[in-house]
Design an enzyme around this catalytic site. Structure first.
Site: not given
Length: 279
Positions: A127, A147
């Site tokens: 990210e 995730e």
């Protein structure tokens, strides 16, 4: 220049250096933990980058990691302890964290950010790099947004940025499977890595790109970066007009560097840029 610049106080979880004129280098420094992000490291990065944003002498920042990995994402052991104790409110924390994971993944910086990705990045580490302007990766680097494999979500900016860069189907391939991809695929298929180089050439390549940017007018570079940010949020016409009438454009067209750039062209010499005026 390095002798005249004093960064804000920070812990040994972040190394701060000045490898060349106008260039800041930040090195995530928890190599034994694969540079997994901690609240302390996040605070360090925030203080230093907030200072960088306001320091006229610094025009570009490079972010890299110490040891064998750029960033393994969040410290999942600490997160597990908090989650089992019921001590977290993830939605509020994510919503209130304006700069995102590591104080970078949602940061709206008008100065260029270069990621030099050694070994790879996972979770929040990806990210971070998705919000960088230029990404240089070592050829052994691996990337994943795993995730969903841990019951959590890439909610710190990774979903919209990857969708913008790669398109819906390719973003879905990474986000919904949690699979790991190579640096070559990150570059050629998914489009979020600019250049793949041998590990020994990683920092020198990133620094070369930084120096190439620094050779240009900082007023023009920062205005261009501002225009890129606007293009992520507004439609074509709105982005164009908002950028045109912004303070960044005003600084370009009313400042000294435009005069120097045009004069240097007419005189067939390299321009000598001034630090940009504060807005």
């Amino acid at each position: 220049m390095a002798e005249t610049l004093v960064p804000p106080p920070h812990s040994d979880e972040l190394k701060v250096s000045f490898p060349d004129e106008h260039v800041l280098l930040l090195t995530l420094n928890r190599p034994k933990s694969l540079n997994a992000m901690t609240p302390r490291m996040t605070g360090d990065i925030k203080r230093v980058l907030d200072w960088f944003e306001e320091e006229p002498q610094l025009w570009v920042v490079i972010v890299t990691g110490a040891g064998r990995l750029f960033c393994a994402g969040a410290d999942l052991k600490a997160w597990n302890n908090e989650q089992q104790a019921g001590a977290t409110n993830e939605q509020e924390n994510a919503a209130s964290n304006l700069n995102g994971f590591g104080s970078i993944s949602r940061r709206q910086s008008n100065k260029p950010i270069i990621a030099a990705v050694n070994g790879g990045a996972y979770g929040g580490g990806v990210e971070i790099i998705l919000n960088c302007d230029i990404v240089i990766a070592s050829n052994d680097a691996r990337f994943a947004l795993p995730e969903v494999k841990r019951g959590v979500v890439a909610a710190q900016g990774g979903i919209p940025r990857l969708s913008q860069i790669a398109g819906h189907q390719l973003a879905s391939e990474i986000l919904l499977t949690g699979r790991t991809i190579t640096a070559a695929d990150a570059s050629t298929r998914f489009g979020f890595v600019n250049t793949v180089v041998p590990a020994a050439q990683l920092l020198s390549t990133a620094l070369g790109v930084a120096k190439e940017i620094v050779s240009n007018s900082p007023d023009a570079v920062q205005s261009t970066k501002h225009g890129l940010l606007l293009s992520q949020k507004l439609n074509h016409s709105e982005a164009l007009m908002t950028h045109l009438w912004s303070n960044f454009s005003k600084r370009v067209y009313k400042g000294e560097n435009i005069k120097e750039g045009l004069k240097a062209f007419a005189e067939r010499r390299a321009p000598v840029w001034r630090n940009p005026a504060k807005l």
